[in-house]
Write an enzyme that holds these catalytic residues in place. Sequence first.
Site, PDB file in Angstrom:
ATOM      1  N   ARG A  21     -23.517  -6.184 -11.311  1.00 25.88           N
ATOM      2  CA  ARG A  21     -24.166  -7.366 -10.730  1.00 25.88           C
ATOM      3  C   ARG A  21     -23.386  -8.645 -11.017  1.00 25.88           C
ATOM      4  O   ARG A  21     -23.557  -9.635 -10.351  1.00 25.88           O
ATOM      5  CB  ARG A  21     -25.586  -7.484 -11.284  1.00 25.88           C
ATOM      6  CG  ARG A  21     -26.552  -6.642 -10.458  1.00 25.88           C
ATOM      7  CD  ARG A  21     -27.951  -6.911 -10.859  1.00 25.88           C
ATOM      8  NE  ARG A  21     -28.109  -6.742 -12.296  1.00 25.88           N
ATOM      9  CZ  ARG A  21     -29.268  -6.579 -12.890  1.00 25.88           C
ATOM     10  NH1 ARG A  21     -30.359  -6.564 -12.184  1.00 25.88           N
ATOM     11  NH2 ARG A  21     -29.347  -6.429 -14.192  1.00 25.88           N
TER      12      ARG A  21
ATOM     13  N   LYS B 281     -25.885  11.999 -19.745  1.00 26.75           N
ATOM     14  CA  LYS B 281     -27.117  12.014 -20.508  1.00 26.75           C
ATOM     15  C   LYS B 281     -27.592  10.572 -20.719  1.00 26.75           C
ATOM     16  O   LYS B 281     -26.736   9.684 -20.746  1.00 26.75           O
ATOM     17  CB  LYS B 281     -26.918  12.716 -21.856  1.00 26.75           C
ATOM     18  CG  LYS B 281     -25.860  12.016 -22.758  1.00 26.75           C
ATOM     19  CD  LYS B 281     -26.158  12.192 -24.200  1.00 26.75           C
ATOM     20  CE  LYS B 281     -26.954  11.082 -24.751  1.00 26.75           C
ATOM     21  NZ  LYS B 281     -26.251  10.046 -25.517  1.00 26.75           N
TER      22      LYS B 281
ATOM     23  N   GLU C  75     -23.265   9.054 -38.820  1.00 26.96           N
ATOM     24  CA  GLU C  75     -22.419   7.898 -38.521  1.00 26.96           C
ATOM     25  C   GLU C  75     -22.705   6.823 -39.552  1.00 26.96           C
ATOM     26  O   GLU C  75     -23.864   6.641 -39.940  1.00 26.96           O
ATOM     27  CB  GLU C  75     -22.739   7.359 -37.121  1.00 26.96           C
ATOM     28  CG  GLU C  75     -22.348   8.332 -36.030  1.00 26.96           C
ATOM     29  CD  GLU C  75     -22.859   7.956 -34.640  1.00 26.96           C
ATOM     30  OE1 GLU C  75     -22.201   8.299 -33.656  1.00 26.96           O
ATOM     31  OE2 GLU C  75     -23.929   7.318 -34.557  1.00 26.96           O
TER      32      GLU C  75
ATOM     33  N   ASP D 233     -31.166  11.121 -28.517  1.00 24.59           N
ATOM     34  CA  ASP D 233     -29.856  10.528 -28.226  1.00 24.59           C
ATOM     35  C   ASP D 233     -28.729  11.535 -28.462  1.00 24.59           C
ATOM     36  O   ASP D 233     -27.822  11.662 -27.644  1.00 24.59           O
ATOM     37  CB  ASP D 233     -29.654   9.289 -29.112  1.00 24.59           C
ATOM     38  CG  ASP D 233     -28.330   8.583 -28.860  1.00 24.59           C
ATOM     39  OD1 ASP D 233     -27.960   8.432 -27.687  1.00 24.59           O
ATOM     40  OD2 ASP D 233     -27.659   8.177 -29.830  1.00 24.59           O
TER      41      ASP D 233
ATOM     42  N   HIS E  95     -25.740  16.774 -27.642  1.00 23.42           N
ATOM     43  CA  HIS E  95     -24.511  17.098 -28.379  1.00 23.42           C
ATOM     44  C   HIS E  95     -24.720  18.187 -29.436  1.00 23.42           C
ATOM     45  O   HIS E  95     -23.946  19.135 -29.532  1.00 23.42           O
ATOM     46  CB  HIS E  95     -23.953  15.865 -29.096  1.00 23.42           C
ATOM     47  CG  HIS E  95     -23.779  14.658 -28.220  1.00 23.42           C
ATOM     48  ND1 HIS E  95     -23.543  14.741 -26.872  1.00 23.42           N
ATOM     49  CD2 HIS E  95     -23.785  13.323 -28.516  1.00 23.42           C
ATOM     50  CE1 HIS E  95     -23.413  13.514 -26.378  1.00 23.42           C
ATOM     51  NE2 HIS E  95     -23.566  12.648 -27.347  1.00 23.42           N
TER      52      HIS E  95
ATOM     53  N   LYS F 262     -27.801   7.423 -38.020  1.00 27.16           N
ATOM     54  CA  LYS F 262     -26.957   6.234 -38.055  1.00 27.16           C
ATOM     55  C   LYS F 262     -27.107   5.534 -39.408  1.00 27.16           C
ATOM     56  O   LYS F 262     -28.096   5.736 -40.103  1.00 27.16           O
ATOM     57  CB  LYS F 262     -27.373   5.273 -36.942  1.00 27.16           C
ATOM     58  CG  LYS F 262     -27.305   5.936 -35.555  1.00 27.16           C
ATOM     59  CD  LYS F 262     -26.713   5.021 -34.535  1.00 27.16           C
ATOM     60  CE  LYS F 262     -26.612   5.656 -33.172  1.00 27.16           C
ATOM     61  NZ  LYS F 262     -25.304   6.152 -32.806  1.00 27.16           N
TER      62      LYS F 262
HETATM   63  C1  BG6 Z   1     -23.514   9.147 -27.706  1.00 32.21           C
HETATM   64  C2  BG6 Z   1     -24.694   8.506 -28.362  1.00 32.21           C
HETATM   65  O1  BG6 Z   1     -23.920  10.055 -26.735  1.00 32.21           O
HETATM   66  O2  BG6 Z   1     -22.761   9.834 -28.683  1.00 32.21           O
HETATM   67  C3  BG6 Z   1     -24.261   7.580 -29.482  1.00 32.21           C
HETATM   68  O3  BG6 Z   1     -25.437   7.787 -27.399  1.00 32.21           O
HETATM   69  C4  BG6 Z   1     -23.364   8.319 -30.464  1.00 32.21           C
HETATM   70  O4  BG6 Z   1     -25.368   7.039 -30.160  1.00 32.21           O
HETATM   71  C5  BG6 Z   1     -22.241   9.014 -29.704  1.00 32.21           C
HETATM   72  O5  BG6 Z   1     -22.830   7.387 -31.372  1.00 32.21           O
HETATM   73  C6  BG6 Z   1     -21.408   9.897 -30.612  1.00 32.21           C
HETATM   74  O6  BG6 Z   1     -20.292  10.318 -29.898  1.00 32.21           O
HETATM   75  P1  BG6 Z   1     -18.901  10.458 -30.636  1.00 32.21           P
HETATM   76  O7  BG6 Z   1     -17.976  10.990 -29.614  1.00 32.21           O
HETATM   77  O8  BG6 Z   1     -18.548   9.115 -31.165  1.00 32.21           O
HETATM   78  O9  BG6 Z   1     -19.145  11.429 -31.756  1.00 32.21           O
END
Ligand code: BG6
Length: 470
Positions: free
Chosen positions: A44, A145, A213, A232, A237, A322
């Site tokens: 936008r 996702k 993380e 998330d 993952h 996190k």
């Molecule tokens: C994303 C999440 O899909 O994957 C994030 O939304 C996360 O919150 C990230 O930090 C982790 O991906 P990677 O590749 O950094 O391990």
Amino acid sequence: MNSFSLVIFGITSNLAQKYILQALYDMEEKGLLSAGMSIVGISRREMSDRDLQDYVHQVLHLENIHHRHEIKEKVFQKLCQRLKYISGDVTDQKLYEKLKEQLNHKNRIFYLATYPDLYHYVFENLQRHKLNVQNGGWVKLMIEKPIGFDLKSARDLNHLLLNYFTEDQIYRLDHYLGKETIQNILTFRFANDIFEPLINKDFIDHIQITATEDFGIGKRGGYYDQVGALKDVGQNHQLQMLAFATMDAPAKFSNEAVTKERIKILKSLLPLPEKIVFGQYEGYRKEANVSATSTTDTFYALKTFIKNDRFQGVPIYIRAGKKLKQTVTEISIVFKNPVNRLFSHDEPNILIYRIQPNEGIVLKILTKLPGHEAKLQPEYMQYCYRIDPHTHYIPDPYERLLVDTIRGDQTFFNDAEEVEAQWAFIDPLASTRGKPHIYKPGSWGPKAADELIEADGRKWLEPSMEFCKV
Ligand code: BG6
């Protein structure tokens, strides 16, 4: 490679900044973008083509843990020649008229890097302007996702998609499937027959999957507060990591065969609503765009089982979060202690798939400590990726997945059934989320997560940084 247009809805999104544009730069550098291929960015924001170039330049130079190499001006200039910008609202007809003018290829990829609640406008308008019609070329849709926020909404979205595209045009992307370190699990397991006979309940005590993380949610409060850690990264993952580590050998290396085996694992997961712990880091509620009374999880830990004969009774512990002590993603297959008690010890062998950092596959074994005594010491037998941050040896997952999309290979994408199987496991767990346990930033999460595993006489493994050092 066929020439095509790549249309990115949401070129100024976090996703485009952090991943897509970086991958496109790498592809340009490696000569993976065909002559004449064009990139149309949509958002936008009012910008000229020139502003877009400045924006991309800036984005490529941002600090990015996955993309640390040098940006070469010559490559950047080549990439710039492909870039076109359209400013507009995805609900507005005029946007699609302008888009139609810009699309100079019959082969098209539409990449949705925008908000899920806008998807239906995009589909509807692409259809209205016949932009999704395959007329002497191909049209593909890349969609990220979260596919829905629970099973029902995922089903609805999957149905909606089929009104505009066929399943073989839809590339549902979970970037973990594009990671070399994840794909290599299949090679390790199925190209080396020696390990496979050990991957079952007779030899394995338990499995741990960790994705922690050390950083918080950054500027993503608006998204994250609606979702939380379980949805998330857990729904996608981490379940994929589990599927890769435990699936049966596919009959062949094809999309159908590999996806079928992943789905079999996902469908046999046992949700245990009483065996999940949710946590939230101290200070989370003060983050930008987060509700001051938020109960969103920034951490979770759970226990599950795979209901098949091969893994019957083998507990699987999964945790992610996190603002924890370390940034590390790994799968640990913890073996049973040997029956042979020649050496009295209770250190199990562990097979570790280290997804990141210190990428590698290592086997923790016991060796003799050199000397006159029969003393044992744990050591790592290791395969390490050769990573040179300057030459970015491991292709970025988005690069892998963009290349696969261009060539029409859906092996490392999720189909509708797979995404729904993931939600069917997550839904009963997510519905138990109450008030999360508050944990200190820099810790390994709430005490309740330790208690979850310790109740079974086991412990979370402290991820080691001793192997595959860069
Ligand atoms: C994303 C999440 O899909 O994957 C994030 O939304 C996360 O919150 C990230 O930090 C982790 O991906 P990677 O590749 O950094 O391990």
